[in-house]
Motif scaffolding. Structure first.
Motif, short mmCIF file in Angstrom:
data_model
loop_
_atom_site.label_atom_id
_atom_site.label_comp_id
_atom_site.label_asym_id
_atom_site.label_seq_id
_atom_site.Cartn_x
_atom_site.Cartn_y
_atom_site.Cartn_z
N VAL A 270 0.85 -1.18 0.00
CA VAL A 270 0.00 0.00 0.00
C VAL A 270 0.89 1.23 0.00
CG1 VAL A 270 -1.84 1.24 1.20
CG2 VAL A 270 -1.77 -1.27 1.25
N SER A 271 0.61 2.14 -0.93
CA SER A 271 1.43 3.35 -1.04
C SER A 271 0.96 4.41 -0.04
CB SER A 271 1.37 3.89 -2.47
OG SER A 271 0.04 4.20 -2.83
N GLU A 272 1.36 5.63 -0.26
CA GLU A 272 1.05 6.73 0.67
C GLU A 272 -0.46 6.93 0.78
OE1 GLU A 272 2.04 11.51 1.14
OE2 GLU A 272 2.88 10.32 -0.51
N ARG A 273 -0.94 7.18 2.02
CA ARG A 273 -2.37 7.32 2.26
C ARG A 273 -2.90 8.59 1.61
NH1 ARG A 273 -3.58 7.61 8.37
NH2 ARG A 273 -5.57 8.38 7.59
N LYS A 274 -4.12 8.46 1.05
CA LYS A 274 -4.76 9.59 0.40
C LYS A 274 -6.16 9.87 0.93
CE LYS A 274 -2.22 8.72 -3.90
NZ LYS A 274 -2.32 8.37 -5.34
N ILE A 275 -6.70 8.94 1.73
CA ILE A 275 -8.02 9.15 2.33
C ILE A 275 -7.91 8.96 3.84
CG2 ILE A 275 -9.24 8.38 0.25
CD1 ILE A 275 -9.69 5.71 1.57
N ASP A 276 -8.84 9.59 4.58
CA ASP A 276 -8.78 9.48 6.04
C ASP A 276 -9.58 8.27 6.52
OD1 ASP A 276 -11.45 10.17 5.90
OD2 ASP A 276 -11.08 12.29 6.36
N THR A 277 -9.48 8.01 7.84
CA THR A 277 -10.13 6.84 8.41
C THR A 277 -11.65 6.92 8.31
OG1 THR A 277 -8.27 6.63 9.96
CG2 THR A 277 -10.28 5.41 10.48
N GLY A 278 -12.20 8.12 8.49
CA GLY A 278 -13.65 8.28 8.39
C GLY A 278 -14.18 7.86 7.03
N ALA A 279 -13.48 8.26 5.96
CA ALA A 279 -13.89 7.87 4.62
C ALA A 279 -13.76 6.36 4.43
CB ALA A 279 -13.06 8.61 3.59
N ALA A 280 -12.70 5.76 5.03
CA ALA A 280 -12.50 4.31 4.92
C ALA A 280 -13.63 3.56 5.63
CB ALA A 280 -11.16 3.93 5.51
N GLU A 281 -14.07 4.07 6.78
CA GLU A 281 -15.17 3.43 7.50
C GLU A 281 -16.46 3.48 6.67
OE1 GLU A 281 -15.33 5.47 11.19
OE2 GLU A 281 -13.47 4.58 11.97
N GLN A 282 -16.70 4.59 5.98
CA GLN A 282 -17.88 4.71 5.13
C GLN A 282 -17.80 3.73 3.96
OE1 GLN A 282 -20.56 6.43 5.76
NE2 GLN A 282 -21.60 5.85 3.86
N ILE A 283 -16.61 3.59 3.36
CA ILE A 283 -16.40 2.65 2.26
C ILE A 283 -16.68 1.22 2.72
CG2 ILE A 283 -14.67 1.64 0.73
CD1 ILE A 283 -13.35 4.40 0.60
#
Length: 421
Positions: free
Chosen positions: A272-285
């Motif tokens: 996995v490369s450099e993060r581009k989204i935050d944890t909140g967006a990941a939880e929604q996904i």
């Protein structure tokens, strides 16, 4: 070379030889001391193992005569302590004990069984069935303790020898004159009775091996393809379990396993490369993905980050209770928002109806001093043996600012578990 130079060179050589001789003598003496210390340490470990098994054996025998709850609970604690000590000392012996499966299994089972009975026995004492199980364990433990005492006497009398890590590393064979302790223990293992498969509410409880329902390869392939949003032809079959109930496929860096119920697990091995989204967006996904996959009435229970990956645990919601014993684990890559890992093996299907006979207000009255209640909710909690227990989860903060979770049994009103975060 002059005569003086020859004399000087000869003197230096002699001095070097004398120094090396002295160093070799000192090293040899120290090595002998180290060997002696290691041998005494190994003998002490075995001696402590004999003592621990003997203590566990005596505690198991005491259970035959205990009548009141407090004594039964105390004996369970003694059995558990002896089991833990025996397992710890076995791990320090100077040889591998992996072959001693029956012995290790018995010691572990006895300790876990006593640990599981401890709380129940404190109130009601032992039931006839529990006393019968403890009696059988006491007989086995007594025979094992006697065998260990015989080995200890033979070791002290020089009839058998203690194993040596040095010999093991040097790839030296067994002494022709003396039998080593490891060989005698393996002989004891071969004569050790097979442990009874007990069904109780503990982690070593006997469970029947999961039987996978036979399903066609076309169906499992289709399930895997729909999960990955690809065509079935793109998947490569890696292996299938006997009976055709479970198959595993691969696609690029992803591996996916399916059975008759659908997808069990999926993992991605890409970096996995450099993060581009935050944890909140990941939880929604993750929540939207589970919804599309057919997992309804799920609630986020835990979320944490591991580098550029967000790992989450979603639990089922049934009758306004969070089922902590029925969950799906999912991880989202924070570089592109793709599903990095998926595990649905923790999902439980049961027709068992749990009863919350204690009210939430009554459960909150059990809050001890020093804790400040933050929130509470109904949950089903998984016991060490895997059964579901109706509970109230009381999320609290302590005087130090830390977080403490109390689980109150909704049938008895007593504390089921305490978790410190």
């Amino acid at each position: 070379m002059s005569k003086r130079a020859k004399i000087r060179l000869t003197t230096y050589i002699c001095a070097a030889i004398l120094s090396l001789t002295a160093c070799s003598f000192i090293s040899r003496s120290r090595l002998a001391d180290y060997r002696l210390a290691a041998r005494h340490s190994s003998q002490l470990s075995f001696q402590e193992m004999v003592g621990a098994v003997d203590a566990m054996s005596k505690a198991l025998e005491k259970s035959l005569y205990a009548t009141d709850g407090s004594m039964c609970s105390s004996i369970c604690a003694q059995i558990y302590a002896g089991s833990q000590a025996a397992q710890a000392t076995m791990a320090t012996l100077p040889f591998s004990t992996q072959e001693l499966e029956r012995i290790s299994g018995f010691v572990g089972l006895a300790g876990d069984y006593a640990y599981t009975l401890c709380r129940e026995a404190a109130v009601n004492g032992f039931t006839d069935e529990q006393r019968q199980n403890l009696s059988a364990m006491a007989e086995t433990a007594g025979t094992f303790a006697q065998a260990l005492r015989t080995l200890q006497n033979n070791l002290n009398d020089g009839i058998i020898s203690m194993d040596s890590r040095e010999r093991e590393l040097a790839n030296v064979g067994i002494d022709s004159e003396l039998t080593r302790l490891s060989a005698e223990l393996k002989n004891t293992e071969s004569q050790f009775p097979e442990g009874e498969q007990l069904v109780y509410d503990g982690k070593y409880s006997y469970e029947e091996e999961k039987q996978y329902q036979a399903v066609s390869e076309e169906q499992t392939r289709q399930s895997a393809a729909e999960f990955l949003h690809v065509s079935p032809e793109q998947l490569r079959l890696e292996y299938e379990y006997e009976g055709g109930g479970r198959r595993c496929y691969s696609l690029d860096s992803r591996s996916i396993c399916t059975d008759a119920m659908g997808v069990e697990t999926m993992t991605d091995s890409r970096l996995v490369s450099e993060r581009k989204i935050d944890t909140g967006a990941a939880e929604q996904i993750a929540a939207e993905f589970l919804q599309r996959a057919g997992f309804e009435k799920m609630q986020l229970s835990e979320s944490r980050e591991h580098g550029a990956v967000a790992a989450m645990c979603f639990v089922c919601i049934q009758e306004d209770a969070a089922c902590l014993d029925s969950c799906v684990n999912i991880a989202i890559a924070l570089d592109d928002g793709s599903v990095y890992a998926f595990d649905a093996t923790g999902m439980r299907t049961s027709d068992e109806k749990l009863q919350w006979t204690v009210t939430k207000e009554e459960a909150e009255q059990n809050l001890p001093a020093g804790l400040n209640l933050l929130e509470s909710r109904k949950v089903s909690y998984k016991s060490p043996g895997g059964s579901s227990v109706p509970c109230y989860e009381l999320k609290c903060s302590n005087e130090k600012g830390g977080e403490v979770k109390l689980y109150i049994n909704a049938e008895t009103g007593k504390q089921q578990e305490i978790v410190i975060l």
